[in-house]
Scaffold this motif. Sequence first.
Motif, mmCIF file in Angstrom:
data_model
loop_
_atom_site.group_PDB
_atom_site.id
_atom_site.type_symbol
_atom_site.label_atom_id
_atom_site.label_comp_id
_atom_site.label_asym_id
_atom_site.label_seq_id
_atom_site.Cartn_x
_atom_site.Cartn_y
_atom_site.Cartn_z
ATOM 1 N N ASP A 7 0.820 -1.217 0.000
ATOM 2 C CA ASP A 7 0.000 0.000 0.000
ATOM 3 C C ASP A 7 0.853 1.267 0.000
ATOM 4 O O ASP A 7 0.536 2.237 -0.701
ATOM 5 C CB ASP A 7 -0.944 0.017 1.204
ATOM 6 C CG ASP A 7 -2.049 -1.023 1.093
ATOM 7 O OD1 ASP A 7 -2.273 -1.545 -0.024
ATOM 8 O OD2 ASP A 7 -2.678 -1.328 2.122
ATOM 9 N N TYR A 10 2.269 1.763 -3.494
ATOM 10 C CA TYR A 10 1.255 2.285 -4.415
ATOM 11 C C TYR A 10 1.068 3.786 -4.192
ATOM 12 O O TYR A 10 0.988 4.559 -5.148
ATOM 13 C CB TYR A 10 -0.085 1.569 -4.238
ATOM 14 C CG TYR A 10 -0.179 0.239 -4.935
ATOM 15 C CD1 TYR A 10 -0.009 0.133 -6.315
ATOM 16 C CD2 TYR A 10 -0.457 -0.917 -4.218
ATOM 17 C CE1 TYR A 10 -0.106 -1.091 -6.954
ATOM 18 C CE2 TYR A 10 -0.558 -2.139 -4.852
ATOM 19 C CZ TYR A 10 -0.381 -2.224 -6.215
ATOM 20 O OH TYR A 10 -0.483 -3.438 -6.845
ATOM 21 N N GLU A 86 -8.234 -8.870 -9.643
ATOM 22 C CA GLU A 86 -9.058 -7.825 -9.036
ATOM 23 C C GLU A 86 -8.415 -6.480 -9.378
ATOM 24 O O GLU A 86 -7.259 -6.250 -9.044
ATOM 25 C CB GLU A 86 -9.090 -8.023 -7.519
ATOM 26 C CG GLU A 86 -9.905 -7.022 -6.782
ATOM 27 C CD GLU A 86 -9.883 -7.277 -5.276
ATOM 28 O OE1 GLU A 86 -10.971 -7.269 -4.689
ATOM 29 O OE2 GLU A 86 -8.796 -7.469 -4.716
ATOM 30 N N ILE A 88 -7.353 -2.604 -9.195
ATOM 31 C CA ILE A 88 -6.934 -1.850 -8.016
ATOM 32 C C ILE A 88 -8.026 -0.924 -7.482
ATOM 33 O O ILE A 88 -8.084 -0.671 -6.274
ATOM 34 C CB ILE A 88 -5.631 -1.074 -8.284
ATOM 35 C CG1 ILE A 88 -5.011 -0.659 -6.957
ATOM 36 C CG2 ILE A 88 -5.859 0.090 -9.228
ATOM 37 C CD1 ILE A 88 -3.558 -0.270 -7.059
ATOM 38 N N TYR A 89 -8.917 -0.452 -8.334
ATOM 39 C CA TYR A 89 -9.958 0.447 -7.836
ATOM 40 C C TYR A 89 -10.923 -0.269 -6.895
ATOM 41 O O TYR A 89 -11.638 0.374 -6.132
ATOM 42 C CB TYR A 89 -10.713 1.137 -8.978
ATOM 43 C CG TYR A 89 -11.447 0.208 -9.911
ATOM 44 C CD1 TYR A 89 -12.695 -0.312 -9.588
ATOM 45 C CD2 TYR A 89 -10.890 -0.155 -11.128
ATOM 46 C CE1 TYR A 89 -13.361 -1.168 -10.446
ATOM 47 C CE2 TYR A 89 -11.555 -1.000 -12.001
ATOM 48 C CZ TYR A 89 -12.785 -1.504 -11.651
ATOM 49 O OH TYR A 89 -13.441 -2.349 -12.503
ATOM 50 N N GLU A 90 -10.938 -1.601 -6.898
ATOM 51 C CA GLU A 90 -11.778 -2.343 -5.965
ATOM 52 C C GLU A 90 -11.116 -2.491 -4.592
ATOM 53 O O GLU A 90 -11.738 -2.972 -3.661
ATOM 54 C CB GLU A 90 -12.109 -3.729 -6.522
ATOM 55 C CG GLU A 90 -13.048 -3.689 -7.708
ATOM 56 C CD GLU A 90 -13.442 -5.059 -8.209
ATOM 57 O OE1 GLU A 90 -12.946 -6.079 -7.678
ATOM 58 O OE2 GLU A 90 -14.257 -5.107 -9.141
ATOM 59 N N CYS A 91 -9.863 -2.093 -4.493
ATOM 60 C CA CYS A 91 -9.106 -2.258 -3.256
ATOM 61 C C CYS A 91 -9.129 -1.006 -2.388
ATOM 62 O O CYS A 91 -8.409 -0.932 -1.397
ATOM 63 C CB CYS A 91 -7.650 -2.614 -3.586
ATOM 64 S SG CYS A 91 -7.497 -4.116 -4.557
ATOM 65 N N THR A 138 -13.904 -7.105 -14.111
ATOM 66 C CA THR A 138 -13.124 -8.250 -13.618
ATOM 67 C C THR A 138 -13.368 -9.490 -14.456
ATOM 68 O O THR A 138 -12.424 -10.138 -14.910
ATOM 69 C CB THR A 138 -13.454 -8.526 -12.139
ATOM 70 O OG1 THR A 138 -13.114 -7.362 -11.372
ATOM 71 C CG2 THR A 138 -12.676 -9.716 -11.615
#
Length: 177
Positions: A7, A10, A86, A88-91, A138
């Motif tokens: 994280d 990123y 998955e 990255i915007y879902e994280c 996805t």
Amino acid sequence: MTTPLNDDEYAQLDDLLAALGPQAMDVARLEGLLTALVAGPADPAPSAWLPLVWGGAESNAEAEALVLRHHAYMQTWMAKDPNSFEPIYECGGSWTADAWCAGFLAGVQLEHDAWAPLRAGQPALLAPFQQANAAKVTQAVIQINAFFHAPQAKVAKVGRNDPCPCGSGKKAKKCCG
């Protein structure tokens, strides 16, 4: 080189890209681009796609190292376990599906001709990216990866003295071999 970014990395990468100016990609757009390159028909050399990431700005070594590491991880991930993909915007974070899809479409455009079989055979798989439909991205990525990278069935090699596969009853070396 194939360990995923954490994280903090990123966030660091997003800051480094933002510092290059508004023409540079953010992390979401970058990951969309990398996903298209890795899941798609061709994974071009970084020299072909890194200029898209920087958007004409001068890159820096720290950002480039993180981008290349994320690319290497994406290659490994999509080769070993594409069904766990998955975006990255879902994280969490401030990354959007719109930016991610724009990056994906940039990757498709980069290798436009190589994507022709998908556009001809299963054009609906590209619709979620064109519409930035986050709910369908996805599954579309997983299906696109399978379309271009499904394991090919191995064809048994015919020996010279084996019967010819054409059914003539002759040995392969005397027939079609």
